[in-house]
Design a protein around this motif. Sequence first.
Motif, PDB file in Angstrom:
ATOM      1  N   GLY A   1      -2.551  -5.916   2.865  1.00 11.72           N
ATOM      2  CA  GLY A   1      -2.738  -4.645   3.550  1.00 11.72           C
ATOM      3  C   GLY A   1      -3.172  -3.472   2.706  1.00 11.72           C
ATOM      4  O   GLY A   1      -3.388  -2.366   3.233  1.00 11.72           O
ATOM      5  N   SER A   2      -3.317  -3.648   1.392  1.00  9.65           N
ATOM      6  CA  SER A   2      -3.824  -2.552   0.577  1.00  9.65           C
ATOM      7  C   SER A   2      -5.239  -2.201   1.041  1.00  9.65           C
ATOM      8  O   SER A   2      -6.067  -3.086   1.243  1.00  9.65           O
ATOM      9  CB  SER A   2      -3.856  -2.953  -0.895  1.00  9.65           C
ATOM     10  OG  SER A   2      -4.450  -1.919  -1.669  1.00  9.65           O
ATOM     11  N   PRO A   3      -5.538  -0.910   1.218  1.00 10.13           N
ATOM     12  CA  PRO A   3      -6.830  -0.515   1.786  1.00 10.13           C
ATOM     13  C   PRO A   3      -8.004  -0.542   0.815  1.00 10.13           C
ATOM     14  O   PRO A   3      -9.144  -0.307   1.219  1.00 10.13           O
ATOM     15  CB  PRO A   3      -6.567   0.916   2.259  1.00 10.13           C
ATOM     16  CG  PRO A   3      -5.523   1.429   1.316  1.00 10.13           C
ATOM     17  CD  PRO A   3      -4.639   0.245   1.032  1.00 10.13           C
TER      18      PRO A   3
ATOM     19  N   ALA B   1      -0.498   0.659  -2.418  1.00  6.11           N
ATOM     20  CA  ALA B   1      -0.018   1.006  -1.078  1.00  6.11           C
ATOM     21  C   ALA B   1      -0.382   2.427  -0.678  1.00  6.11           C
ATOM     22  O   ALA B   1      -0.051   2.859   0.433  1.00  6.11           O
ATOM     23  CB  ALA B   1       1.494   0.824  -1.014  1.00  6.11           C
ATOM     24  N   THR B   2      -1.060   3.146  -1.553  1.00  8.51           N
ATOM     25  CA  THR B   2      -1.459   4.541  -1.329  1.00  8.51           C
ATOM     26  C   THR B   2      -0.290   5.394  -0.823  1.00  8.51           C
ATOM     27  O   THR B   2      -0.429   6.199   0.100  1.00  8.51           O
ATOM     28  CB  THR B   2      -2.646   4.646  -0.347  1.00  8.51           C
ATOM     29  OG1 THR B   2      -2.259   4.090   0.925  1.00  8.51           O
ATOM     30  CG2 THR B   2      -3.868   3.915  -0.871  1.00  8.51           C
ATOM     31  N   GLY B   3       0.863   5.189  -1.439  1.00 13.05           N
ATOM     32  CA  GLY B   3       2.015   6.023  -1.127  1.00 13.05           C
ATOM     33  C   GLY B   3       2.826   5.602   0.073  1.00 13.05           C
ATOM     34  O   GLY B   3       3.777   6.302   0.454  1.00 13.05           O
ATOM     35  N   ASN B   4       2.509   4.469   0.664  1.00 10.08           N
ATOM     36  CA  ASN B   4       3.273   3.967   1.819  1.00 10.08           C
ATOM     37  C   ASN B   4       4.448   3.137   1.299  1.00 10.08           C
ATOM     38  O   ASN B   4       4.253   2.018   0.823  1.00 10.08           O
ATOM     39  CB  ASN B   4       2.357   3.113   2.699  1.00 10.08           C
ATOM     40  CG  ASN B   4       3.055   2.549   3.917  1.00 10.08           C
ATOM     41  OD1 ASN B   4       4.241   2.256   3.896  1.00 10.08           O
ATOM     42  ND2 ASN B   4       2.304   2.374   4.994  1.00 10.08           N
ATOM     43  N   PRO B   5       5.681   3.644   1.397  1.00 12.82           N
ATOM     44  CA  PRO B   5       6.824   2.925   0.800  1.00 12.82           C
ATOM     45  C   PRO B   5       7.044   1.529   1.373  1.00 12.82           C
ATOM     46  O   PRO B   5       7.373   0.596   0.631  1.00 12.82           O
ATOM     47  CB  PRO B   5       8.015   3.839   1.095  1.00 12.82           C
ATOM     48  CG  PRO B   5       7.425   5.175   1.352  1.00 12.82           C
ATOM     49  CD  PRO B   5       6.100   4.929   1.990  1.00 12.82           C
ATOM     50  N   ALA B   6       6.873   1.378   2.668  1.00 14.06           N
ATOM     51  CA  ALA B   6       7.098   0.061   3.281  1.00 14.06           C
ATOM     52  C   ALA B   6       6.071  -0.944   2.792  1.00 14.06           C
ATOM     53  O   ALA B   6       6.404  -2.103   2.495  1.00 14.06           O
ATOM     54  CB  ALA B   6       7.036   0.183   4.803  1.00 14.06           C
ATOM     55  N   LEU B   7       4.810  -0.512   2.689  1.00 15.86           N
ATOM     56  CA  LEU B   7       3.778  -1.411   2.190  1.00 15.86           C
ATOM     57  C   LEU B   7       4.015  -1.733   0.722  1.00 15.86           C
ATOM     58  O   LEU B   7       3.842  -2.878   0.291  1.00 15.86           O
ATOM     59  CB  LEU B   7       2.390  -0.795   2.381  1.00 15.86           C
ATOM     60  CG  LEU B   7       1.204  -1.616   1.839  1.00 15.86           C
ATOM     61  CD1 LEU B   7       1.195  -3.016   2.432  1.00 15.86           C
ATOM     62  CD2 LEU B   7      -0.110  -0.891   2.107  1.00 15.86           C
ATOM     63  N   ALA B   8       4.440  -0.748  -0.072  1.00 20.79           N
ATOM     64  CA  ALA B   8       4.718  -0.992  -1.488  1.00 20.79           C
ATOM     65  C   ALA B   8       5.785  -2.064  -1.652  1.00 20.79           C
ATOM     66  O   ALA B   8       5.678  -2.934  -2.528  1.00 20.79           O
ATOM     67  CB  ALA B   8       5.154   0.301  -2.176  1.00 20.79           C
ATOM     68  N   ARG B   9       6.811  -2.030  -0.812  1.00 25.29           N
ATOM     69  CA  ARG B   9       7.860  -3.045  -0.877  1.00 25.29           C
ATOM     70  C   ARG B   9       7.301  -4.423  -0.528  1.00 25.29           C
ATOM     71  O   ARG B   9       7.654  -5.418  -1.158  1.00 25.29           O
ATOM     72  CB  ARG B   9       9.004  -2.680   0.072  1.00 25.29           C
ATOM     73  CG  ARG B   9       9.853  -1.507  -0.409  1.00 25.29           C
ATOM     74  CD  ARG B   9      10.885  -1.119   0.653  1.00 25.29           C
ATOM     75  NE  ARG B   9      11.813  -2.202   0.911  1.00 25.29           N
ATOM     76  CZ  ARG B   9      12.912  -2.438   0.203  1.00 25.29           C
ATOM     77  NH1 ARG B   9      13.210  -1.675  -0.839  1.00 25.29           N
ATOM     78  NH2 ARG B   9      13.711  -3.430   0.520  1.00 25.29           N
TER      79      ARG B   9
END
Length: 247
Positions: A89-91, A44-52
Motif C-alpha cells: 500500500g505504499s503510494p 507510509a507517508t505518515g500513516n501510522p496504521a500503514l506503517a505498522r
Amino acid sequence: MTPHDLAAVTGSPIKAVLFDKDGTLLDFQKTWEPALRVAAEHAATGNPALARRLLAVGGMDPESGLVAADSLFAAASTAEIAEAFVATGSPFSVDVLTAALDRIFTAAVADAVVVTDLAAFFARLKARGLATGIASSDSEAAIRGLIARFGMEDLVDFVTGYDTGHGSKPEAGMLLAFAAAVGVAPQEVAMVGDSVHDMKMARAAGAGACYGVLTGAGTHASLTPEADGCLASILEVEALLLARAGV
C-alpha cells in the motif's frame, strides 16, 4: 558446537573470508530497529496504521521491535523491501521508494553498533594472510560508509551490495565474484553470516565452509541445518577461520 569441535572440520585450507554485514559485523537489533521504523514511516507517508502493516510485512513486531529470522528485513535487498512495501500500500513507485530506502539505510551507518572493534578484527585476519570481503543485501554505498567510519579501507579486499552487479543472496554470484577478485577457489572461501540466505549462497557457490552467528535475526534453529557451525559472534568464528587457514 564449540570452536574445538568445529576445528575438526576437514577440507581445503581457508584462504579468504566473506562476511555478511548486518547481524554479522553489526548488532542487527541495536543498529536496525530505529532505521527500519523510519523506513516504514517514510513509505507510509505518515500513516501510522500503514506503517505498522509495513513493519509486519518486513518481519518486525511493531510492538517489541524484534525482527524474525530470514524475514524481508533480515535477508532481503532494499529493492525487495521496496517492492513488498508498494504491494502492501505504499503510494510510491518501487524505483522511487528503493532510492529513498537506500538513503535511509546508508544514513544508518552513523549510528551502527558493531559487535567488536572491526578494524582490529580485520587487521588480525589480514596479518594471518587471509583475504576478506563484505557481501550485503544492503547497498554498496552503505557498506563503504561503514568501512570508512571504522577506518577499514586498507583491511577489506572486496565489497559487494545488492546493487554492485554480482546478483543477490542466496544466489552464488557474490561469493564467486569475491573468490575471483582475491584469486582463490570457491572451496578456499569461508562465508560468515546470520541468515539462511548467507548459508545457501555459500553452498550454491561451493564454499569451503559457512558459519552462522547469533548477532542478527538468525537463530540456532534457523541456522544449524544450513551451517557448518553456529556460534555467538565473529569472535568465536575467528579461531575457526585461523585453524582452517592453517596459520
